[in-house]
Design a protein around this motif. Structure first.
Motif, PDB file in Angstrom:
ATOM      1  N   LYS A   1       0.728  -1.135  -0.111  1.00 21.99           N
ATOM      2  CA  LYS A   1       0.014  -0.081  -0.072  1.00 21.99           C
ATOM      3  C   LYS A   1       0.676   1.305   0.014  1.00 21.99           C
TER       4      LYS A   1
ATOM      5  N   ILE B   1       0.399   4.900   1.457  1.00 27.78           N
ATOM      6  CA  ILE B   1      -0.621   5.796   2.237  1.00 27.78           C
ATOM      7  C   ILE B   1      -0.006   7.111   2.437  1.00 27.78           C
TER       8      ILE B   1
ATOM      9  N   LEU C   1      -3.548  -0.541  -2.511  1.00 23.68           N
ATOM     10  CA  LEU C   1      -4.198   0.535  -2.340  1.00 23.68           C
ATOM     11  C   LEU C   1      -3.406   1.986  -2.146  1.00 23.68           C
TER      12      LEU C   1
ATOM     13  N   ASP D   1      -3.724   5.531  -1.116  1.00 23.43           N
ATOM     14  CA  ASP D   1      -4.586   6.184  -0.027  1.00 23.43           C
ATOM     15  C   ASP D   1      -4.346   7.453   0.259  1.00 23.43           C
TER      16      ASP D   1
ATOM     17  N   THR E   1      -4.477  11.327   1.723  1.00 25.93           N
ATOM     18  CA  THR E   1      -5.377  12.524   2.796  1.00 25.93           C
ATOM     19  C   THR E   1      -4.843  13.759   2.662  1.00 25.93           C
TER      20      THR E   1
ATOM     21  N   ARG F   1      -7.921   5.936  -3.092  1.00 28.87           N
ATOM     22  CA  ARG F   1      -8.832   6.643  -2.284  1.00 28.87           C
ATOM     23  C   ARG F   1      -8.490   8.060  -1.770  1.00 28.87           C
TER      24      ARG F   1
ATOM     25  N   HIS G   1      -9.014  11.154   0.818  1.00 31.58           N
ATOM     26  CA  HIS G   1      -9.838  11.839   2.030  1.00 31.58           C
ATOM     27  C   HIS G   1      -9.501  13.072   2.363  1.00 31.58           C
TER      28      HIS G   1
END
Lengths: 238, 250
Positions: free
Chosen positions: B164, B166, B185, B187, B189, B245, B247
Motif C-alpha cells: 500500500k 498511504i 491501495l 490512500d 489524505t 482513495r 480523504h
C-alpha cells in the motif's frame, strides 16, 4: 599472325586504323581461323548497333576502338584521354561520350544507388527488424536520441517500449543466473512481484490487441514495463 | 576378544574423542544462541539540518523515519542475522547507508533526521514509514507498505509494487507528488484547502474521491484527470489493480 595478335589488332582494323600490310595479315588470319572470324563478326554487329543507337541519343557517333572479348564494361570520357585512368582503361573499352551524356549517366547512376539505399534503410527500420533491434541495443548505452532520429515513423511510446523490452530482456538473463544465490525469502519476493507485473502486462496487451489505440492502456503498459525494469534493476544490485 | 588392558592407549583416545565432541557441541550451541540475538548498529552523523540528505538502501526489514530539530542524523539498525553487513559513508551533509549482504536477514532501521532532510529510501522486502518531514522525499519498496504521515515537502515520490501507499500531508501549489502501487491501495489524505491537478492511470478505474469535488474527473475512466481548488500542485497516480482513495484532512 596468331589469334592473340589478331584479337589485339581487330579493333583497330575495324576502325580502319591499321596499315595495309597489317590489314592484309589480319584478313589472311581471318580466312583461316573460324574463332577469330566469329569474334570479328560479333564486333561488327556491336559497332553497327552502337552506330544505330548514338544518332537516336542526339550525340556524335560512338566509335569503338579496342574490344577484347572478356572486358566490355568500362567507360571513360574523351576529356580524360590524357590521364592515367585513360591509359589504364585504354587496355579495355573506351567509349567516347559528350559531357551532357556523361553527366546524365552519372546522375542516373546516383539516382539508382540512392533509391536502392533508401529502400534498404526503410525496410531495415521497421519494428522488429534486425537493424531496428541493433539500434535498440545501442540506446541502452545512451543513444536514445539517435534511435528516435533514425526511426521517425515510430511513436515515442513505441520507441520507449522497445527500449524497455530490450533492457528487461538483458537484465532478466543476467538475473536468471544470479537469483539462485539469493536467500529463499528474497527469491519469493522477486517471483511474486514479477508475477504481478507480468499479469498486468498480459492484461494490457490483451486490451491493446482489441483496441490498439487505447491510450490509457498503452500508458499502463508502459508503466508496467517501467516497473518491471525498476524491479529488475533493484534485484540486480543485490 | 580384545582386552583394553592390552591397549591402554585406547582409553586415552576414547576419552579425547568424547571431550572433543562435547566441546564442539558447546561451540555450536553458543553460535546458535548468538545468531538468535540481535546485533545493533548505532551511529550519529553531524549535518547541517538545512542541507542534510540521507540515502538508504535496505533489503529486508522495516525502515522508520522520524524527525528532530538537531544538527544530526541518528541511525539505529537492529540486524537480525549475523550475515547482514552495513556500509555507511558521509560526505559533507550527505549520509549514505547500504545493507551489503543479500543473504542477510531483516534489518530494522530507526532513523531520526532533521525535518528538512532530503530522504531517498529504498527497500526490497519491508515497510517504510516516514513521519513529519519537510524535505524532498523518495521512497521505493517492492513488497512492503509505504506510510507517509504529516509530510509537508514539495517533492514526494512513493512507489511500491505490491504494498500500500498511504500519504497524509500537504499538497503544495508548487509541488510534485507521484504515488504508485501496482497491486494495492493508494490512500491519500489531503487538506480540504489544497489545490492540485490530478493525472495518471487507474487500470481498474476504482477511484474513491472521498468527498473531494475534483473538476473534470470522469468516474470509472482508466485515465485519471481533473483539478481540485485552484489546481496548483501536481499529483500523479498509477495503479493497475489497486484502489485509489482520497480523504479530506479534518
Amino acid at each position: 599472325m596468331n589469334c592473340r595478335e589478331c584479337e589485339d589488332m581487330l579493333s583497330d582494323y575495324l576502325d580502319g586504323e591499321v596499315e595495309a600490310a597489317c590489314a592484309f595479315e589480319i584478313e589472311q588470319h581471318l580466312s583461316q581461323c573460324a574463332a577469330c572470324r566469329t569474334l570479328h563478326a560479333e564486333l561488327c554487329q556491336l559497332v553497327e548497333a552502337g552506330q544505330m543507337l548514338i544518332p537516336q541519343m542526339g550525340g556524335p557517333s560512338l566509335t569503338t576502338h579496342k574490344v577484347p572479348p572478356q572486358k566490355l564494361a568500362t567507360a571513360t570520357v574523351s576529356s580524360w584521354s590524357e590521364t592515367w585512368v585513360h591509359s589504364f582503361l585504354n587496355r579495355y573499352v573506351e567509349i567516347r561520350l559528350t559531357m551532357p551524356q556523361f553527366l546524365a549517366a552519372v546522375g542516373l547512376s546516383l539516382g539508382i544507388v540512392t533509391a536502392i539505399g533508401w529502400t534498404l534503410v526503410q525496410n531495415s527500420y521497421q519494428p522488429g527488424s534486425v537493424l531496428s533491434h541493433m539500434t535498440s541495443v545501442s540506446k541502452d548505452t545512451g543513444s536514445q536520441a539517435k534511435m528516435v532520429a533514425f526511426d521517425p515513423p515510430a511513436a515515442p511510446a513505441q520507441v520507449e517500449r522497445a527500449v524497455l523490452i530490450e533492457s528487461i530482456g538483458r537484465l532478466t538473463k543476467s538475473l536468471d543466473r544470479r537469483k539462485m544465490n539469493w536467500n529463499p525469502q528474497i527469491r519469493r519476493v522477486f517471483e511474486r512481484n514479477m508475477a504481478i507485473i507480468d499479469q498486468s502486462l498480459e492484461e494490457c496487451a490483451a486490451v491493446l490487441q482489441e483496441n490498439p489505440h487505447d491510450a490509457e492502456t498503452e500508458e499502463m503498459l508502459l508503466a508496467a514495463y517501467r516497473e518491471k525494469l525498476r524491479l529488475l534493476q533493484e534485484f540486480a544490485a543485490l | 576378544m580384545i582386552r583394553i588392558t592390552r591397549f591402554p592407549q585406547c582409553g586415552l583416545i576414547f576419552g579425547f574423542l568424547v571431550l572433543s565432541f562435547s566441546l564442539t557441541s558447546l561451540v555450536w550451541a553458543a553460535e546458535a544462541e548468538l545468531s538468535g540475538n540481535l546485533s545493533v548498529f548505532s551511529r550519529t552523523y553531524q549535518v547541517n539540518p538545512q542541507t542534510a540528505s540521507l540515502s538508504l538502501r535496505g533489503i529486508t526489514g522495516p525502515i522508520t523515519v522520524t524527525t528532530a530539530e538537531r544538527n544530526e542524523i541518528r541511525i539505529k539498525a537492529e540486524l537480525s542475522a549475523p550475515s547482514a553487513k552495513l556500509m555507511d559513508t558521509q560526505l559533507d551533509n550527505k549520509v549514505q547507508l547500504e545493507v551489503l549482504n543479500d543473504n542477510s536477514g531483516p534489518v530494522r532501521f530507526e532513523i531520526v533526521v532533521p525535518s528538512r532532510c532530503t530522504l531517498d529510501l529504498k527497500c526490497i522486502d519491508g515497510a517504510i514509514t516516514v513521519n513529519d518531514t519537510q524535505g524532498k522525499l523518495t521512497v521505493e519498496t517492492t513488497d512492503g507498505d509505504i506510510t507517509l504521515h504529516n509530510i509537508s515537502g514539495t517533492e514526494v515520490i512513493a512507489r511500491s509494487t505490491s504494498g500500500k501507499v498511504i500519504y497524509d500531508g500537504d499538497i503544495s501549489p508548487q509541488g510534485n507528488y507521484t504515488f504508485q502501487s501496482f497491486n494495492n491501495l493508494i490512500d491519500l489524505t489531503v487538506p480540504a484547502s489544497a489545490s492540485f491537478q490530478l493525472a495518471g492511470t487507474a487500470f481498474t478505474g476504482d477511484v474513491n474521491l472521498g468527498g473531494l469535488n475534483i473538476a473534470n474527473f470522469i468516474p470509472g475512466s482508466r485515465k485519471l484527470i481533473g483539478s481540485y481548488g485552484q489546481g496548483g500542485g501536481k499529483i500523479h497516480l498509477t495503479t493497475h489493480k489497486g484502489q485509489i482513495r482520497f480523504h479530506k484532512k479534518k
